[in-house]
Write an enzyme that holds these catalytic residues in place. Structure first.
Site, short mmCIF file in Angstrom:
data_model
loop_
_atom_site.label_atom_id
_atom_site.label_comp_id
_atom_site.label_asym_id
_atom_site.label_seq_id
_atom_site.Cartn_x
_atom_site.Cartn_y
_atom_site.Cartn_z
N ARG A 33 7.26 14.32 0.92
CA ARG A 33 7.61 13.38 -0.15
C ARG A 33 6.67 13.59 -1.34
O ARG A 33 5.49 13.23 -1.28
CB ARG A 33 7.53 11.93 0.33
CG ARG A 33 7.88 10.93 -0.78
CD ARG A 33 8.23 9.55 -0.28
NE ARG A 33 7.11 8.83 0.30
CZ ARG A 33 7.12 7.52 0.56
NH1 ARG A 33 8.20 6.79 0.29
NH2 ARG A 33 6.07 6.93 1.08
N ASP A 91 0.94 -0.30 1.84
CA ASP A 91 0.87 0.85 0.95
C ASP A 91 1.18 0.38 -0.46
O ASP A 91 1.23 -0.83 -0.73
CB ASP A 91 1.78 1.98 1.41
CG ASP A 91 3.27 1.62 1.34
OD1 ASP A 91 3.63 0.53 0.83
OD2 ASP A 91 4.09 2.44 1.81
#
Length: 557
Positions: free
Chosen positions: A187, A476
């Site tokens: 990613r 996150d």
């Protein structure tokens, strides 16, 4: 040390004429490394690799800026009263039942459990030894984009792919790869981010910023595409933060250009798109269509999706205010509609539907916390498997068998359920915009939790750790975005907590300082910086579109 490379045109037959040059022999721009060269960086930042990244930048930087401008224009229209909607001009794509995406590439058919995490050396080995079918190697929300993390991560990926990676902890514990390792899906950072340790310049002296997306994807492809193919897999990507099918088209063009330039077969690259913005939920068919030669599936990125809803409607009045984060489960009306539409859309087009991340994580020192985490994750994954998802995400190796058990029970020997059509699903625009939640409350505890989570996460991010265990939840950047955006909205809408306390700047600032003070005794803390940044994100009149942009520009570049 400074490395500079200049690109020359490599014409292809796959793409239209390059808009950044007057002809195939024109001189292009150059990329200069302005960040420090740590040990091993020269193996990644080679002149040839930088030339490849520069070629991507030459060809696609301008259209990237146009796509970002389109985001801002859409947001302005929503602020003025427009509602997101299915696009009438692309109705033909949605109504055509005949087209399909390329689907899974080699090594990507079985995605029952995907472990996610950053690419530091120890985490890389742990993820590769986790027993998951896929590792989402993350340079986005769970990675703090320090220069060391970004290029160090590329080194670790390169070594892991070639099975040349090992690690010895300061305590002397050795980490090595086991015999069975997952398929890697990388990613890169989103279109909105830049890499400030590289500088781009054109002949004549004009300069520009470098897209972090193109840096991450370009370096990964250049160093690993052929090696991955030789090992029976391929270069696979998760694409974050997309807001439109035109942004997907841009990625598709990047992939086609990269394949041509690297001399690999068209369609070798495969991408899974995170549907983690509200606008993208209205364009799932179109996103799949634009990427159809390179597309493997879609993922339900639940936390960024919630952030997107809050961000888009932050100033549209109290009807668009969401309650405490703890109440924002996957079964509330708008989340259920979005996740079921995703499965239906994917399977109609032969694509994988991948479930999202439960934030609960085990604590090996606390059996009660671990038992609760296992129960929460099992319930979440059972719901996804029953809904038709082909796989799901976890953030901790101990959760891999918990998630797999739920999918194995539903799959009954199959590796996915792409053939399962959700013809029972009937989702209209109003369902995706149904933000009514039964017994919705904004509590004092919810306010304090948002402040504490965001402050502690910012401290961790500024220290270089983009994934942080806070109160037995894995936080996150996406979850921190929910916390800070809710606070901004609640303040600016003049709301009062369920217990009767006005949500005002002064009280929020008090708790920001309180939680920062709690961190101030920890070695290496960035509590003061985290508090200052948090105040600017939450207490200011303007709303920064992403917390990572000012944080990066001020503290990490």
């Amino acid at each position: 040390m400074i490395i500079t490379t200049t690109t020359t045109d490599h014409p292809t037959t796959e793409l239209p004429e390059d808009p950044f040059t007057e002809g195939p022999s024109a001189t292009r721009g150059s990329i200069t490394v302005t960040g420090p060269l740590e040990p091993g960086f020269d193996h990644i930042l080679t002149p040839e690799a930088l030339e490849f990244v520069a070629a991507l930048h030459d060809r696609f930087a301008r259209i990237r800026c146009e796509r970002l401008a389109a985001r801002r224009e859409r947001r302005a229209r929503i602020a003025a009263g427009e509602m997101p909607h299915f696009l009438p001009e692309t109705a033909g794509i949605r109504e055509d039942a005949n087209w399909r995406v390329a689907g899974a590439g080699p090594g990507l058919h079985d995605r029952r459990v995907e472990i996610t995490g950053p690419t530091d050396r120890k985490m890389t080995i742990n993820a590769m030894n986790s027993g998951a079918q896929v590792w989402l190697a993350d340079h986005e929300d769970s990675l703090s984009p320090t220069w060391s993390n970004i290029i160090g991560g590329q080194i670790n990926l390169r070594d892991a792919i070639r099975r040349e990676i090992d690690f010895v902890s300061p305590e002397g514990k050795e980490y090595r790869l086991g015999d069975q390792t997952p398929t890697i899906v990388f990613r890169p950072r989103g279109w909105h981010l830049t890499e400030r340790h590289l500088a781009y310049s054109q002949p004549g002296g004009s300069r520009g910023t470098v897209s972090a997306s193109l840096v991450d994807a370009g370096l990964y492809l250049f160093h690993n595409a052929r090696e991955l193919i030789a090992r029976g897999a391929g270069p696979y990507f998760y694409l974050p933060k997309l807001e439109s099918h035109l942004e997907a088209r841009l990625w598709n063009d990047v992939f086609s250009f990269a394949e041509s330039r690297l001399g690999i077969e068209h369609g070798t690259i495969r991408a899974t798109v995170l549907i983690e913005t509200l606008p993208a939920a209205f364009e799932m068919d179109e996103i799949l269509y634009e990427l159809r030669d390179h597309c493997a599936g879609l993922n339900a990125g639940r936390w960024d999706y919630l952030f997107s809803v809050i961000k888009l409607f932050r100033d549209r009045g109290r009807a668009f205010v969401l309650p405490d984060r703890a109440q924002l489960t996957m079964t509330v009306p708008f989340m259920r509609a979005y996740t079921e539409l995703l499965v239906q859309t994917c399977h109609r087009r032969g694509a994988h539907a991948i479930g999202g991340m439960s934030a609960f994580i085990p604590n090996r020192r606390d059996p009660e916390v671990t038992e609760r985490a296992f129960a929460q994750v099992a319930s979440d994954k059972q719901r996804e498997a029953n809904a038709g998802y082909d796989g799901t995400w976890v953030a901790h190796p101990d959760l891999v068998p918990i998630a797999r058990e739920q999918f194995d029970a539903v799959l009954a020997g199959r590796v996915n359920q792409v053939e399962r059509q959700r013809d029972d699903v009937r989702v209209i625009a109003a369902d995706l915009l149904n933000f009514k939640i039964e017994d919705a409350r904004i509590t004092n505890a919810g306010i304090r939790a948002n402040i504490r989570i965001a402050v502690r996460y910012l401290d961790s991010w500024l220290r270089g750790q983009g994934a942080a265990a806070i109160d037995n939840l894995m936080e996150d950047a996406a979850t921190a975005e929910i916390s800070r955006s809710q606070l901004w909205q609640w303040i600016n809408q003049g709301l009062v907590s369920d217990e009767g306390r006005p949500i005002v700047r002064e009280r929020v600032e008090y708790f920001i300082d309180k939680y920062a003070d709690e961190l101030a005794e920890e070695p290496g803390n960035r509590a003061a910086d985290a508090a200052q940044l948090m105040k600017e994100l939450v207490l200011g009149e303007e709303f920064p579109a992403f917390l990572t942009v000012p944080a990066y520009d001020r503290y990490l570049k």
